[in-house]
Design a protein around this motif. Structure first.
Motif, mmCIF file in Angstrom:
data_model
loop_
_atom_site.group_PDB
_atom_site.id
_atom_site.type_symbol
_atom_site.label_atom_id
_atom_site.label_comp_id
_atom_site.label_asym_id
_atom_site.label_seq_id
_atom_site.Cartn_x
_atom_site.Cartn_y
_atom_site.Cartn_z
ATOM 1 N N GLU A 86 -21.995 -19.756 -4.274
ATOM 2 C CA GLU A 86 -21.920 -20.189 -2.818
ATOM 3 C C GLU A 86 -23.138 -21.152 -2.517
ATOM 4 O O GLU A 86 -23.416 -21.478 -1.350
ATOM 5 N N HIS A 125 -13.593 -14.196 4.926
ATOM 6 C CA HIS A 125 -14.709 -14.110 4.146
ATOM 7 C C HIS A 125 -16.012 -13.564 4.509
ATOM 8 O O HIS A 125 -16.585 -12.558 4.195
ATOM 9 N N HIS A 172 -21.624 -10.989 4.124
ATOM 10 C CA HIS A 172 -20.112 -10.432 4.374
ATOM 11 C C HIS A 172 -20.290 -9.165 5.371
ATOM 12 O O HIS A 172 -19.811 -8.136 4.955
ATOM 13 N N HIS A 206 -26.057 -16.050 4.411
ATOM 14 C CA HIS A 206 -24.828 -15.758 4.503
ATOM 15 C C HIS A 206 -24.634 -14.378 4.076
ATOM 16 O O HIS A 206 -25.035 -13.708 3.044
#
Ligand SMILES: [Zn+2]
Length: 350
Positions: free
Chosen positions: A96, A170, A112, A110
Motif C-alpha cells: 500500500e 477496506h 484497518h 493507514h
C-alpha cells in the motif's frame, strides 16, 4: 541518526499495531516523508513490532510519484523505488506504499480500523462518513484492489486539503504534518465512526468440543472469536461473503458456515473429496467457532477481526460484498503471495 519525528512514528506504530480494533496481524502501515525519502512499513511485517525490529523501508518519493503520474506498472509493487543503500535488511515496501506517497502530508497512518470497515462495507458508507466526519476534509474511495488500482482511485479523488481517506471495503488513512496530529486525527475519526456493537451470547464450548472430535480443528484460545457465530445476525452477515481484502488473503473467500448436522470432520472430508483447501475458520451458528490447529497468526488475527467487524454492522445495513472477480483477483495476486509466504514462515512473529 533518526529524527525525533521518526522515533515518534515508531512509538505510534507500535501502539496502533498492538490494538486489534485498528490493526490485525501484518495489516495497516505507517509512513513519514523526510528529505525526499518516504519511509514506509515493510510488507508482511507487523506494525506491533515497530520497536522490536527494523520495519521501515526507504523509498525514493519523487521517482515513485513520477511513475504514478505515468501510470507505470512498476508502481504495483513499488520495490523498484527502494533506496537499497539505506535498506540493509533488504525489506520490501508495503503493498500500500502508493496510498502514502499520494497523500502530500508528512505523516500517514493507514489502518484497518474495525469501526471504519463496518461503515465502509455499507452501500451508503460514503454518506454515513460524510455525516459523521463533517468538518474534516475527507473523501470516500470506492473499493479498488490495493496496489495500482487503489492508487488510481485515490489520485482521481484526492483534493488539496484531504487529510482522511475512507477506503470502501477496506479501511482508513489519515494524514498530517506531525505524528501527534496524525495520531489525534486517527483517534477522532475512529471515535466518530463508532456505532453500536451487538453483544453476543457466550459460546457452547461443550458442543464445540464434540464437533471438533477427531478433526484438525480446535477451540480458539481467544473467546472473542466466537461472537461471529453465536450472534446470528453477525453469522448471517459473514455468510454473505467476503467484505474486505485481508479477510480473503488470510481466511479465504467468504466464511464457511456449518449446516445442521455437520461436524469439523464431515466438513474436512467433504472439502478433501472436492480437492479444496481446508478453511482456517469454521462457524457453527449459535454455538461458536473452531479454528484449524495449524492456523497462522495472521489468520487468527483476521478471525478476531471478522467477529469485531460483523458485530458493528447494523442488522438492517445494506452491504457491498466483494464480487467473485474481486475475490479471485486477491487470491491470484503475486504481491500478496509474498505476504502470505512470510505469514506461513512465521517471520511476522519475530
Ligand atoms: Zn490496507
Amino acid at each position: 541518526m533518526r529524527s525525533l519525528e521518526f522515533e515518534a512514528l515508531l512509538d505510534v506504530s507500535a501502539r496502533v499495531g498492538a490494538d486489534p480494533l485498528l490493526v490485525q496481524g501484518a495489516g495497516g502501515n505507517t509512513s513519514i516523508k523526510e528529505v525526499g525519502t518516504l519511509w514506509i512499513k515493510a510488507s508482511g511485517l507487523w506494525l506491533a513490532h515497530a520497536r522490536q525490529r527494523d520495519v521501515m523501508v526507504p523509498v525514493a518519493l519523487d521517482l515513485l510519484l513520477d511513475a504514478l503520474e505515468r501510470d507505470d506498472p512498476a508502481t504495483e509493487k513499488t520495490q523498484d523505488f527502494v533506496i537499497s543503500e539505506m535498506n540493509p535488511s533488504g525489506l520490501r515496501p508495503s503493498i500500500e506504499t502508493t496510498v502514502h506517497a499520494l497523500m502530500p502530508q508528512k505523516v500517514v497512518i493507514h489502518v484497518h480500523c474495525v469501526e471504519t470497515i463496518a461503515t465502509a462495507v455499507q452501500t451508503n458508507g460514503g454518506a454515513i462518513a460524510a455525516e459523521r466526519l463533517a468538518g474534516i476534509p475527507h473523501v470516500f474511495v470506492p473499493y479498488a484492489r490495493p496496489g495500482l488500482p487503489l492508487a488510481r482511485a485515490i489520485a482521481e479523488r484526492l483534493q488539496e486539503k484531504t487529510s482522511v481517506l475512507i477506503l470502501g471495503n477496506h479501511g482508513l488513512a489519515v494524514a498530517a504534518e506531525t505524528v501527534t496530529d496524525a495520531a489525534m486525527l486517527l483517534t477522532d475519526v475512529s471515535r466518530r465512526l463508532t456505532g453500536q456493537r451487538r453483544s453476543a451470547s457466550s459460546a457452547d464450548l461443550a458442543a464445540l468440543s464434540r464437533l471438533a472430535v477427531d478433526s484438525g480443528y480446535c477451540l480458539p484460545d481467544d473467546a472473542r472469536l466466537h461472537a461471529v457465530a453465536t450472534d446470528l445476525e453477525s453469522c448471517r452477515i459473514a455468510a454473505g461473503g467476503s467484505l474486505y481484502p485481508d479477510h480473503v488473503i488470510f481466511l479465504g473467500k467468504g466464511s464457511v458456515i456449518a449446516a445442521p448436522g455437520e461436524t469439523a470432520v464431515s466438513i474436512e472430508t467433504d472439502r478433501k473429496e472436492r480437492g479444496e483447501t481446508l478453511p482456517p475458520l469454521l462457524l457453527f451458528p449459535g454455538k461458536g467457532v473452531l479454528v484449524e490447529k495449524t492456523i497462522s497468526a495472521g489468520a487468527l488475527a483476521m478471525a478476531r477481526c471478522l467477529a469485531d467487524v460483523t458485530a458493528r454492522i447494523p442488522a438492517s445495513a445494506r452491504l457491498r460484498y466483494l464480487s467473485d472477480a474481486e475475490n479471485a483477483e486477491l487470491l491470484g495476486w503475486d504481491a500478496e503471495k509474498y505476504r502470505q509466504k512470510l505469514n506461513r514462515a512465521g517471520q511476522a512473529l519475530q
